[in-house]
Design a protein around this motif. Structure first.
Motif, PDB file in Angstrom:
ATOM      1  N   ALA A 173      32.172  35.670  38.360  1.00 34.68           N
ATOM      2  CA  ALA A 173      33.081  34.629  37.877  1.00 34.68           C
ATOM      3  C   ALA A 173      34.280  34.507  38.814  1.00 34.68           C
ATOM      4  O   ALA A 173      34.739  33.399  39.123  1.00 34.68           O
ATOM      5  CB  ALA A 173      33.539  34.955  36.453  1.00 34.68           C
ATOM      6  N   MET A 174      34.774  35.647  39.300  1.00 38.44           N
ATOM      7  CA  MET A 174      35.901  35.640  40.238  1.00 38.44           C
ATOM      8  C   MET A 174      35.509  34.905  41.524  1.00 38.44           C
ATOM      9  O   MET A 174      36.290  34.126  42.062  1.00 38.44           O
ATOM     10  CB  MET A 174      36.331  37.080  40.543  1.00 38.44           C
ATOM     11  CG  MET A 174      37.521  37.207  41.472  1.00 38.44           C
ATOM     12  SD  MET A 174      37.985  38.938  41.769  1.00 38.44           S
ATOM     13  CE  MET A 174      36.834  39.404  43.053  1.00 38.44           C
ATOM     14  N   LEU A 175      34.286  35.132  41.992  1.00 40.44           N
ATOM     15  CA  LEU A 175      33.832  34.440  43.210  1.00 40.44           C
ATOM     16  C   LEU A 175      33.735  32.936  42.978  1.00 40.44           C
ATOM     17  O   LEU A 175      33.793  32.143  43.909  1.00 40.44           O
ATOM     18  CB  LEU A 175      32.460  34.966  43.658  1.00 40.44           C
ATOM     19  CG  LEU A 175      32.401  36.377  44.234  1.00 40.44           C
ATOM     20  CD1 LEU A 175      30.995  36.699  44.702  1.00 40.44           C
ATOM     21  CD2 LEU A 175      33.384  36.556  45.380  1.00 40.44           C
ATOM     22  N   HIS A 176      33.578  32.564  41.713  1.00 38.77           N
ATOM     23  CA  HIS A 176      33.483  31.144  41.401  1.00 38.77           C
ATOM     24  C   HIS A 176      34.798  30.567  40.892  1.00 38.77           C
ATOM     25  O   HIS A 176      34.811  29.503  40.276  1.00 38.77           O
ATOM     26  CB  HIS A 176      32.330  30.906  40.423  1.00 38.77           C
ATOM     27  CG  HIS A 176      30.982  31.087  41.082  1.00 38.77           C
ATOM     28  ND1 HIS A 176      30.273  32.261  41.007  1.00 38.77           N
ATOM     29  CD2 HIS A 176      30.269  30.265  41.886  1.00 38.77           C
ATOM     30  CE1 HIS A 176      29.160  32.138  41.730  1.00 38.77           C
ATOM     31  NE2 HIS A 176      29.132  30.951  42.272  1.00 38.77           N
ATOM     32  N   GLY A 177      35.883  31.293  41.139  1.00 40.58           N
ATOM     33  CA  GLY A 177      37.198  30.712  40.911  1.00 40.58           C
ATOM     34  C   GLY A 177      37.948  31.167  39.685  1.00 40.58           C
ATOM     35  O   GLY A 177      39.096  30.788  39.483  1.00 40.58           O
ATOM     36  N   THR A 178      37.318  31.990  38.837  1.00 33.82           N
ATOM     37  CA  THR A 178      38.016  32.521  37.672  1.00 33.82           C
ATOM     38  C   THR A 178      38.987  33.614  38.124  1.00 33.82           C
ATOM     39  O   THR A 178      38.677  34.369  39.056  1.00 33.82           O
ATOM     40  CB  THR A 178      36.993  33.120  36.671  1.00 33.82           C
ATOM     41  OG1 THR A 178      36.046  32.112  36.344  1.00 33.82           O
ATOM     42  CG2 THR A 178      37.664  33.624  35.413  1.00 33.82           C
ATOM     43  N   ALA A 179      40.123  33.683  37.460  1.00 32.10           N
ATOM     44  CA  ALA A 179      41.100  34.715  37.820  1.00 32.10           C
ATOM     45  C   ALA A 179      40.487  36.094  37.629  1.00 32.10           C
ATOM     46  O   ALA A 179      39.761  36.323  36.660  1.00 32.10           O
ATOM     47  CB  ALA A 179      42.345  34.579  36.956  1.00 32.10           C
ATOM     48  N   PRO A 180      40.736  37.022  38.560  1.00 36.39           N
ATOM     49  CA  PRO A 180      40.144  38.359  38.448  1.00 36.39           C
ATOM     50  C   PRO A 180      40.650  39.110  37.227  1.00 36.39           C
ATOM     51  O   PRO A 180      41.804  38.959  36.838  1.00 36.39           O
ATOM     52  CB  PRO A 180      40.589  39.052  39.736  1.00 36.39           C
ATOM     53  CG  PRO A 180      41.733  38.278  40.248  1.00 36.39           C
ATOM     54  CD  PRO A 180      41.580  36.871  39.740  1.00 36.39           C
ATOM     55  N   VAL A 181      39.771  39.901  36.624  1.00 35.67           N
ATOM     56  CA  VAL A 181      40.185  40.722  35.482  1.00 35.67           C
ATOM     57  C   VAL A 181      40.567  42.109  35.990  1.00 35.67           C
ATOM     58  O   VAL A 181      40.013  42.602  36.972  1.00 35.67           O
ATOM     59  CB  VAL A 181      39.059  40.836  34.417  1.00 35.67           C
ATOM     60  CG1 VAL A 181      38.770  39.482  33.803  1.00 35.67           C
ATOM     61  CG2 VAL A 181      37.790  41.439  35.011  1.00 35.67           C
ATOM     62  N   GLU A 182      41.520  42.723  35.303  1.00 32.95           N
ATOM     63  CA  GLU A 182      42.082  43.988  35.758  1.00 32.95           C
ATOM     64  C   GLU A 182      41.039  45.105  35.811  1.00 32.95           C
ATOM     65  O   GLU A 182      41.128  46.006  36.646  1.00 32.95           O
ATOM     66  CB  GLU A 182      43.233  44.380  34.832  1.00 32.95           C
ATOM     67  CG  GLU A 182      44.249  45.275  35.502  1.00 32.95           C
ATOM     68  CD  GLU A 182      45.549  45.341  34.717  1.00 32.95           C
ATOM     69  OE1 GLU A 182      46.003  46.468  34.476  1.00 32.95           O
ATOM     70  OE2 GLU A 182      46.076  44.275  34.338  1.00 32.95           O
ATOM     71  N   SER A 183      40.037  45.008  34.931  1.00 35.59           N
ATOM     72  CA  SER A 183      39.025  46.074  34.884  1.00 35.59           C
ATOM     73  C   SER A 183      38.192  46.142  36.163  1.00 35.59           C
ATOM     74  O   SER A 183      37.468  47.103  36.377  1.00 35.59           O
ATOM     75  CB  SER A 183      38.122  45.899  33.663  1.00 35.59           C
ATOM     76  OG  SER A 183      37.641  44.580  33.586  1.00 35.59           O
ATOM     77  N   LEU A 184      38.315  45.127  37.029  1.00 33.24           N
ATOM     78  CA  LEU A 184      37.605  45.188  38.312  1.00 33.24           C
ATOM     79  C   LEU A 184      38.284  46.128  39.300  1.00 33.24           C
ATOM     80  O   LEU A 184      37.745  46.408  40.372  1.00 33.24           O
ATOM     81  CB  LEU A 184      37.499  43.785  38.930  1.00 33.24           C
ATOM     82  CG  LEU A 184      36.420  42.875  38.320  1.00 33.24           C
ATOM     83  CD1 LEU A 184      36.546  41.456  38.854  1.00 33.24           C
ATOM     84  CD2 LEU A 184      35.020  43.412  38.585  1.00 33.24           C
ATOM     85  N   GLY A 185      39.471  46.606  38.942  1.00 29.55           N
ATOM     86  CA  GLY A 185      40.153  47.573  39.808  1.00 29.55           C
ATOM     87  C   GLY A 185      40.381  47.011  41.199  1.00 29.55           C
ATOM     88  O   GLY A 185      40.779  45.855  41.369  1.00 29.55           O
ATOM     89  N   GLU A 186      40.095  47.832  42.192  1.00 33.18           N
ATOM     90  CA  GLU A 186      40.341  47.434  43.581  1.00 33.18           C
ATOM     91  C   GLU A 186      39.517  46.220  43.998  1.00 33.18           C
ATOM     92  O   GLU A 186      39.884  45.523  44.950  1.00 33.18           O
ATOM     93  CB  GLU A 186      40.033  48.605  44.520  1.00 33.18           C
ATOM     94  CG  GLU A 186      41.088  49.677  44.498  1.00 33.18           C
ATOM     95  CD  GLU A 186      41.003  50.538  45.761  1.00 33.18           C
ATOM     96  OE1 GLU A 186      41.801  50.304  46.671  1.00 33.18           O
ATOM     97  OE2 GLU A 186      40.109  51.401  45.808  1.00 33.18           O
ATOM     98  N   LEU A 187      38.402  45.986  43.312  1.00 35.82           N
ATOM     99  CA  LEU A 187      37.549  44.847  43.672  1.00 35.82           C
ATOM    100  C   LEU A 187      38.270  43.506  43.514  1.00 35.82           C
ATOM    101  O   LEU A 187      37.830  42.492  44.042  1.00 35.82           O
ATOM    102  CB  LEU A 187      36.274  44.859  42.829  1.00 35.82           C
ATOM    103  CG  LEU A 187      35.246  45.920  43.250  1.00 35.82           C
ATOM    104  CD1 LEU A 187      34.246  46.175  42.135  1.00 35.82           C
ATOM    105  CD2 LEU A 187      34.524  45.494  44.521  1.00 35.82           C
ATOM    106  N   GLN A 188      39.401  43.525  42.793  1.00 35.00           N
ATOM    107  CA  GLN A 188      40.195  42.295  42.688  1.00 35.00           C
ATOM    108  C   GLN A 188      40.648  41.818  44.066  1.00 35.00           C
ATOM    109  O   GLN A 188      40.931  40.638  44.253  1.00 35.00           O
ATOM    110  CB  GLN A 188      41.438  42.534  41.817  1.00 35.00           C
ATOM    111  CG  GLN A 188      41.124  42.822  40.359  1.00 35.00           C
ATOM    112  CD  GLN A 188      42.379  43.229  39.600  1.00 35.00           C
ATOM    113  OE1 GLN A 188      43.149  42.381  39.167  1.00 35.00           O
ATOM    114  NE2 GLN A 188      42.605  44.521  39.472  1.00 35.00           N
ATOM    115  N   ALA A 189      40.690  42.720  45.019  1.00 28.41           N
ATOM    116  CA  ALA A 189      41.112  42.365  46.381  1.00 28.41           C
ATOM    117  C   ALA A 189      40.156  41.374  47.029  1.00 28.41           C
ATOM    118  O   ALA A 189      40.502  40.714  48.006  1.00 28.41           O
ATOM    119  CB  ALA A 189      41.231  43.617  47.247  1.00 28.41           C
ATOM    120  N   LEU A 190      38.929  41.252  46.466  1.00 34.34           N
ATOM    121  CA  LEU A 190      37.946  40.343  47.040  1.00 34.34           C
ATOM    122  C   LEU A 190      38.131  38.908  46.541  1.00 34.34           C
ATOM    123  O   LEU A 190      37.335  38.046  46.877  1.00 34.34           O
ATOM    124  CB  LEU A 190      36.532  40.815  46.711  1.00 34.34           C
ATOM    125  CG  LEU A 190      35.876  41.877  47.621  1.00 34.34           C
ATOM    126  CD1 LEU A 190      35.780  41.394  49.058  1.00 34.34           C
ATOM    127  CD2 LEU A 190      36.573  43.209  47.572  1.00 34.34           C
TER     128      LEU A 190
END
Ligand code: ZN
Length: 149
Positions: free
Chosen positions: A102-119
């Motif tokens: 979902a983040m790759l498709h434009g949704t704001a990253p969720v905190e539970s993704l941890g460091e992966l939010q950097a992507l």
């Protein structure tokens, strides 16, 4: 040289730094002792090839590690994902995988993704989505291999 103190630009630079740091010094890039499942995936578009190994107890991933070569996006995602995957159950990882997509498709990253939010910045580069998804595919392939009779 930019004179802007724009917060968005600063965040992007921070994320870029995080990605490069994982690329240069990947975590959990090793052969996993006692692996119960492994899976290799390739992305011919940019020559990425990654193998993920997991050690599982029931539905829980006790440890995950990767080997292989590839671009900074693939390597950094793998490094961050192996850390995230340890001590998580499969259902939780599937839901995190959906959040990542979902983040790759434009949704704001969720905190539970941890460091992966950097992507998050990869969202703007559809040609690189496959690079970011590659470690996830390898992880889920390894999980399936581990659970296969
Ligand atoms: Zn790539």
């Amino acid at each position: 040289m930019s004179t802007s103190a724009d917060a968005g630009t600063g965040l992007a630079a921070l994320y870029q730094e995080r990605i490069l740091e994982h690329y240069r010094r990947p975590r959990h890039k090793e052969t996993l002792v006692g692996a119960t499942g492994t899976h290799t995936v390739k992305n011919p578009l940019c020559g990425d090839e990654i193998t993920v190994a997991v050690r599982m107890t029931g539905d829980r991933v006790d440890a995950a590690a990767f080997t292989g070569t590839g671009c900074s996006i693939t390597q950094a995602t793998a490094s961050m994902l192996m850390t995230l995957a340890a001590a998580r159950d499969v259902a939780s990882l599937r839901s995190l995988g959906e959040a990542f997509d979902a983040m790759l498709h434009g949704t704001a990253p969720v905190e539970s993704l941890g460091e992966l939010q950097a992507l998050v910045g990869v969202a703007a580069f559809p040609a690189r989505h496959k690079c970011a998804r590659l470690p996830w595919s390898a992880l889920f392939g390894a999980i399936d291999a581990s659970r296969a009779p």
